[in-house]
Enzyme design. Structure first.
Site, PDB file in Angstrom:
ATOM      1  N   MET A  27       8.557   9.591 -14.041  1.00  0.00           N
ATOM      2  CA  MET A  27       9.380   9.896 -15.367  1.00  0.00           C
ATOM      3  C   MET A  27       8.307  10.078 -16.395  1.00  0.00           C
ATOM      4  O   MET A  27       7.597   9.171 -16.954  1.00  0.00           O
ATOM      5  CB  MET A  27      10.412   8.919 -15.513  1.00  0.00           C
ATOM      6  CG  MET A  27      11.331   8.806 -14.474  1.00  0.00           C
ATOM      7  SD  MET A  27      12.534   7.531 -14.753  1.00  0.00           S
ATOM      8  CE  MET A  27      11.725   6.129 -14.232  1.00  0.00           C
ATOM      9  N   CYS A 109      10.535  19.513 -12.236  1.00  0.00           N
ATOM     10  CA  CYS A 109      10.644  19.328 -13.618  1.00  0.00           C
ATOM     11  C   CYS A 109      11.238  20.638 -14.222  1.00  0.00           C
ATOM     12  O   CYS A 109      10.342  21.661 -14.001  1.00  0.00           O
ATOM     13  CB  CYS A 109       9.559  18.654 -14.209  1.00  0.00           C
ATOM     14  SG  CYS A 109       9.507  18.645 -15.971  1.00  0.00           S
TER      15      CYS A 109
END
Length: 345
Positions: A27, A109
């Site tokens: 993350m 992403c």
């Protein structure tokens, strides 16, 4: 100082050779070295991931700052971003000297920055490019090479796109594929919205596992409890948890027993506190700030008596000039740990 891990990349260790795998998702802005050190105090066996690091940054930036980490963080995977096979291979070759246990390629992403660089989720539209990248990484890597992807992007039909994508990845030699069970919308949704709005399709991902029994497939997206982890592991080889593990870090204390079969034992909370205080003292002595560590701890002790005060201390007091490790001790002292979490009505 963050140390370079002394574990050799040639030990032959692989997270994918000893049964089911629980991973904490990579993350951006969250899973830095301080976060990972904290998480490792809560689980010995979970596979941890770095934030995504772009290959160009490794090739042209400050490598030690980008790649160094504390030896306690292993097993640890490095997630790379990029779409140039040559650059990715060179970045991986450099990174392997730091002792990572896995090289993971980001194909999921959807951020504007990633789209501008034509990598991340954009690559779901270019499976042949991803195939070439995986082959290049495999050619230089002595550790597992894996891919983290979406089920599709934009107007793609996942039931048509995903099977072909998986065939290409396994044909290229990928050791494992982690699938975020949502589409990504490259236009019109923010990265946060892309984690919440596109519907989850667990059934499709489960079907991919049934059709590929000899391929390590892990699932990611919307998994928020150990009960859900176990349910997915009844089908899948691995489960990757992101926000839920970060925002409710106490979940990680159950991983070693629930997933890896260790005998359940009480958490040594004093040990967790003291280790984080030690990390903090070292970091502050080198010019860092307490909040660099404590911002990752705020989600601990959800539902415990005193949890609100714990969060207040770490959110406010730890940000003040001159804040020291004693703030961590004060936060832990505010929690009635022995009472345990309150049960939802």
């Amino acid at each position: 100082m963050t140390t370079i891990c002394e574990q050799s990349a040639d030990t032959g260790f692989s997270p994918y050779t000893s049964g089911k795998v629980f991973a904490v998702a990579p993350m951006i802005d969250w899973t830095d070295t301080f976060c990972r050190r904290f998480h490792r105090l809560l689980t010995r066996h979970a596979l941890l991931y770095t934030e995504m690091i772009v290959a160009d940054a490794i090739l042209h930036g400050k490598r030690d700052k980008l790649l160094s980490y504390d030896a306690s963080e292993n097993p640890l995977a490095l997630q790379l971003g990029g779409s140039d096979p040559v650059k990715l291979a060179e970045a991986a070759r450099i990174a392997l000297d730091y002792g990572y246990d896995e090289i993971n390629l980001n194909v999921g992403c959807p951020s504007d920055r990633v789209q501008a660089g034509t990598f991340g989720a954009c690559l779901m539209r270019e499976p042949e490019t991803v195939e070439a990248c995986v082959k290049a990484l495999k050619a230089v890597s002595s550790v597992a090479v894996t891919v983290k992807c979406r089920i599709g992007v934009d107007d793609q039909q996942p039931e048509a796109v995903l099977p072909d994508f998986l065939r290409r990845m396994t044909g290229a030699g990928a050791d494992a594929i982690w699938i975020h069970a949502r589409k990504a919308w490259l236009q019109g949704l923010s990265p946060k919205e892309n984690r919440e709005i596109p519907p989850l399709d667990y059934d499709l991902v489960h079907a991919m596992k049934r059709e590929n029994p000899d391929v390590f497939l892990g699932i990611n997206g919307g998994i928020a409890s150990m009960e859900a982890v176990r349910a997915h592991l009844a089908v899948m080889d691995g489960v990757m948890v992101g926000r839920a593990a970060y925002n409710n870090a106490t979940l990680l204390t159950t991983v070693d027993s629930a997933v890896y079969g260790e005998t359940a034992r009480p958490v040594d909370w004093d040990g967790v506190r003291d280790a984080m205080m030690e990390h903090a003292a070292r970091h502050i002595a080198e010019g860092g700030r307490l909040v660099h560590l404590t911002r990752h701890m705020v989600g601990l002790f959800q539902a415990y008596p005193g949890a609100r005060r714990f969060r207040q201390i770490l959110s406010a007091d730890a940000t003040r000039p001159g804040a020291g490790p004693d703030i961590i001790a004060a936060a832990f002292a505010a929690v009635d740990i022995d009472a345990g979490p309150k049960q939802a009505a």
